[in-house]
Design an enzyme around this catalytic site. Structure first.
Site, PDB file in Angstrom:
ATOM      1  N   ASP A  59     -12.559  -6.054   8.999  1.00 14.42           N
ATOM      2  CA  ASP A  59     -13.297  -5.687   7.779  1.00 14.42           C
ATOM      3  C   ASP A  59     -14.587  -4.926   8.069  1.00 14.42           C
ATOM      4  OD1 ASP A  59     -11.358  -7.191   6.369  1.00 14.42           O
ATOM      5  OD2 ASP A  59     -12.467  -9.009   6.806  1.00 14.42           O
ATOM      6  N   LYS A 105     -13.513   0.336   8.791  1.00 14.92           N
ATOM      7  CA  LYS A 105     -12.890   1.370   9.630  1.00 14.92           C
ATOM      8  C   LYS A 105     -12.185   2.423   8.781  1.00 14.92           C
ATOM      9  CE  LYS A 105     -10.495  -1.915  11.557  1.00 14.92           C
ATOM     10  NZ  LYS A 105     -11.132  -3.136  11.055  1.00 14.92           N
ATOM     11  N   GLY A 135      -6.489  -4.555   5.362  1.00 11.88           N
ATOM     12  CA  GLY A 135      -6.812  -3.994   4.051  1.00 11.88           C
ATOM     13  C   GLY A 135      -7.884  -2.953   4.238  1.00 11.88           C
ATOM     14  N   HIS A 136      -7.482  -1.705   4.268  1.00 10.08           N
ATOM     15  CA  HIS A 136      -8.443  -0.635   4.530  1.00 10.08           C
ATOM     16  C   HIS A 136      -8.846   0.029   3.212  1.00 10.08           C
ATOM     17  CE1 HIS A 136      -6.895  -0.349   8.929  1.00 10.08           C
ATOM     18  NE2 HIS A 136      -7.574  -1.439   8.675  1.00 10.08           N
ATOM     19  N   GLN A 182      -7.729  -4.805  11.895  1.00 11.47           N
ATOM     20  CA  GLN A 182      -8.466  -6.021  12.257  1.00 11.47           C
ATOM     21  C   GLN A 182      -9.627  -5.657  13.208  1.00 11.47           C
ATOM     22  OE1 GLN A 182      -4.712  -6.437  12.657  1.00 11.47           O
ATOM     23  NE2 GLN A 182      -4.874  -6.781  10.479  1.00 11.47           N
TER      24      GLN A 182
HETATM   25  P1  IMP Z   1      -2.894 -13.147  10.340  1.00  9.99           P
HETATM   26  O1  IMP Z   1      -3.186 -11.848  10.983  1.00  9.99           O
HETATM   27  O2  IMP Z   1      -2.504 -13.041   8.894  1.00  9.99           O
HETATM   28  O3  IMP Z   1      -1.927 -13.968  11.128  1.00  9.99           O
HETATM   29  O4  IMP Z   1      -4.262 -14.003  10.315  1.00  9.99           O
HETATM   30  C1  IMP Z   1      -4.871 -14.482  11.515  1.00  9.99           C
HETATM   31  C2  IMP Z   1      -6.377 -14.454  11.392  1.00  9.99           C
HETATM   32  O5  IMP Z   1      -6.816 -13.106  11.378  1.00  9.99           O
HETATM   33  C3  IMP Z   1      -6.920 -15.096  10.117  1.00  9.99           C
HETATM   34  O6  IMP Z   1      -8.173 -15.686  10.399  1.00  9.99           O
HETATM   35  C4  IMP Z   1      -7.106 -13.901   9.199  1.00  9.99           C
HETATM   36  O7  IMP Z   1      -8.067 -14.148   8.200  1.00  9.99           O
HETATM   37  C5  IMP Z   1      -7.555 -12.848  10.190  1.00  9.99           C
HETATM   38  N1  IMP Z   1      -7.239 -11.481   9.767  1.00  9.99           N
HETATM   39  C6  IMP Z   1      -6.042 -10.869   9.797  1.00  9.99           C
HETATM   40  N2  IMP Z   1      -6.133  -9.611   9.346  1.00  9.99           N
HETATM   41  C7  IMP Z   1      -7.408  -9.406   9.053  1.00  9.99           C
HETATM   42  C8  IMP Z   1      -8.138  -8.274   8.564  1.00  9.99           C
HETATM   43  O8  IMP Z   1      -7.611  -7.181   8.346  1.00  9.99           O
HETATM   44  N3  IMP Z   1      -9.465  -8.468   8.377  1.00  9.99           N
HETATM   45  C9  IMP Z   1     -10.088  -9.636   8.657  1.00  9.99           C
HETATM   46  N4  IMP Z   1      -9.452 -10.707   9.124  1.00  9.99           N
HETATM   47  C10 IMP Z   1      -8.130 -10.607   9.320  1.00  9.99           C
END
Ligand code: IMP
Length: 476
Positions: free
Chosen positions: A48, A51, A75-76, A264
């Site tokens: 977040d 980017k 989520g971009h 991420q």
């Molecule tokens: P997953 O990627 O859905 O398996 O989530 C694993 C961890 O990564 C969790 O703590 C999510 O909140 C975090 N996470 C996954 N994608 C994002 C992102 O795009 N932004 C921020 N945190 C993320």
């Protein structure tokens, strides 16, 4: 007239001078200087970091924009004029019709979600079939992955849930590594498709039943329904799926300019992040080559993106977290709610220990410091310069979550500037307090700041002299 890389430096020799860019023509000149081929945009915190905004801004100067890891957990957000786009799978270069956008083998794709995204963009006049190509090697997030994610997510890891986005990301990557139950894009075009999907679906039903899944979850993976769903995906995606690896290698050999868009942040990297509270892909700079299918020799610049403070969604240790009114104030001012899940983000001070680590790991050549405007309303700010771990001062990120949880941040106080910066278009117009803050971050992380962001709009982006050095002295 001052050109952006000849304007006078202020302060130290780090080249922190401003460049104004209020209209598109100027942007284009700026970016031409900034851009070199094989550039990566990598988040250095827990995701977040905005980017998407940078990728959208830089995209016109590249031939290709590549999404290479993660999936719909990302989520971009891209703000273009009055329009706001929230992208999950689709690369943030999609708003530029002349840019080729690739989704490469390291991404896990939920075709239903991606098709919704494609349809949503089409309604707004952006036709993805023209400039989006999807790797036949990419793995599919199937309905059972979402159901599995829900169950496994709910199970606490050492008393704390990972708090995934529930998008089926972990289970899909697990099946990819396990191989036997994996479904790839290429499978959609095979004559064996229906049989393969039905077999896997039947086994997943058995698995989920044994885990005590409720009826509605089992209904969503009913084998005939999933076979039918996959058939519709194959029809809709026909023409967009192909060999992106070959395309990308050709582009590299033809000296095309390529922008790799990380999803991420590096602290969520499966191998190098704050395990187990991480995502399931290599989200730091080291993941670019494997996820995209490109050898390291073609990558020469890495823009490390971080907020001027820290946020985290989901579970896991967060040493600089502010569980108080200051954290609440940052959340409100920064509108810190997840793009994908809407969850409130945990907020805290800038953690220079963590960012120094991820910047080194990712091979960052310039920093992009985002959300500077959010810090405009504080009398004093703090930056974490080291941790106290069981009475010992450490300046590195410990490996184990239990150790990181015991780390107390050693905070340095910096006077706040307490005035808005969102209207500024040159770095040398910044209040002295804001300049001091940026300089301290440069010092602590050990990398110059090339980009400053003071708001969501494209125009609220300032490229410093350090960015011009990036282009003028490219690392070969
Ligand atoms: P997953 O990627 O859905 O398996 O989530 C694993 C961890 O990564 C969790 O703590 C999510 O909140 C975090 N996470 C996954 N994608 C994002 C992102 O795009 N932004 C921020 N945190 C993320």
């Amino acid at each position: 007239m001052r050109t952006w890389y000849h304007c006078q430096s202020i302060g130290s020799g780090l080249g922190f001078s401003g460049c104004a860019a209020g209209f598109l023509g100027v942007w284009f000149r700026l970016f031409r200087s900034f851009v070199v081929s094989g550039t990566c945009v990598i988040g250095l915190q827990w995701g977040d970091e905005a980017k998407g905004k940078l990728v959208d801004l830089l995209a016109p100067q590249f031939d290709l924009v590549v999404r290479y890891q993660g999936g719909a957990n990302a989520g971009h957000t891209v703000v273009a004029g009055d329009e706001t786009y929230k992208l999950h799978h689709i690369p943030s270069g999609i708003l530029h019709a002349e840019v080729q956008n690739l989704i490469t083998p390291g991404v896990v794709i939920n075709p239903s979600t991606m098709l919704e995204e494609i349809d949503g963009l089409a309604k707004r006049g952006i036709i993805c079939s023209k400039n989006l190509r999807i790797s036949e090697r990419a793995h599919l997030v199937m309905p059972w992955h979402m159901a599995e994610d829900k169950f496994i997510n709910a199970a606490a890891v050492r008393g704390e849930s990972i708090g995934t986005t529930n998008r089926g990301i972990g289970p899909c990557y697990r099946d990819k590594v396990g191989r036997t139950h994996a479904i790839r894009m290429a499978d959609l075009a095979q004559s064996t498709r229906d049989e393969r999907i039905r077999t896997v679906a039947e086994q997943k039903v058995t698995l989920l039943e044994s885990m005590g899944a409720p009826k509605e979850d089992l209904d969503s993976i009913e084998p005939d329904a999933v076979v039918e769903l996959a058939r519709s995906w194959a029809e809709r995606l026909d023409g967009m799926i192909g060999d992106t690896t070959e395309l990308l290698l050709d582009a590299c050999e033809q000296d095309k300019r390529i922008l790799f868009e990380g999803a991420q942040g590096a602290l969520l990297d499966i191998d190098h992040g704050t395990f187990p509270f991480v995502t399931s892909s290599n989200s730091s700079g080291v993941g670019v080559c494997a996820g995209a299918g490109v050898p390291p020799r073609w990558i020469n610049q890495v823009l490390g993106v971080c907020k001027a403070y820290s946020t985290r969604v989901g579970g896991g240790p967060f040493p600089t977290e502010l569980d108080d009114q200051v954290g609440e104030k940052i959340r409100k001012l920064g509108n810190e709610f997840g793009t994908t899940t809407g969850r409130p983000r945990r907020c805290g001070w800038f953690d220079a220990v963590a960012v120094r680590y991820t910047a080194r790991l990712s091979g960052v050549t310039r920093l992009a410091l985002m959300m500077m405007d959010v810090l405009s309303h504080f009398d004093e700010l703090k930056v974490c310069v080291a941790y106290d771990l069981d009475g010992q001062r450490i300046e590195r990120l410990p490996c184990h979550a239990d150790q990181l949880r015991r780390c107390k941040p050693i905070l340095e106080t910096i006077e706040g500037w307490n005035e808005p910066v969102d209207h500024l278009r040159r770095a040398d117009e910044f209040p002295p307090g804001a300049i001091a803050y940026v300089r301290r971050i440069e010092e602590l992380v050990g990398i110059p700041v090339g980009v400053l962001s003071v708001g969501p709009d494209r125009a609220q982006t300032i490229f410093t002299d350090a960015a011009s050095e990036l282009a003028l002295q490219p690392i070969a």
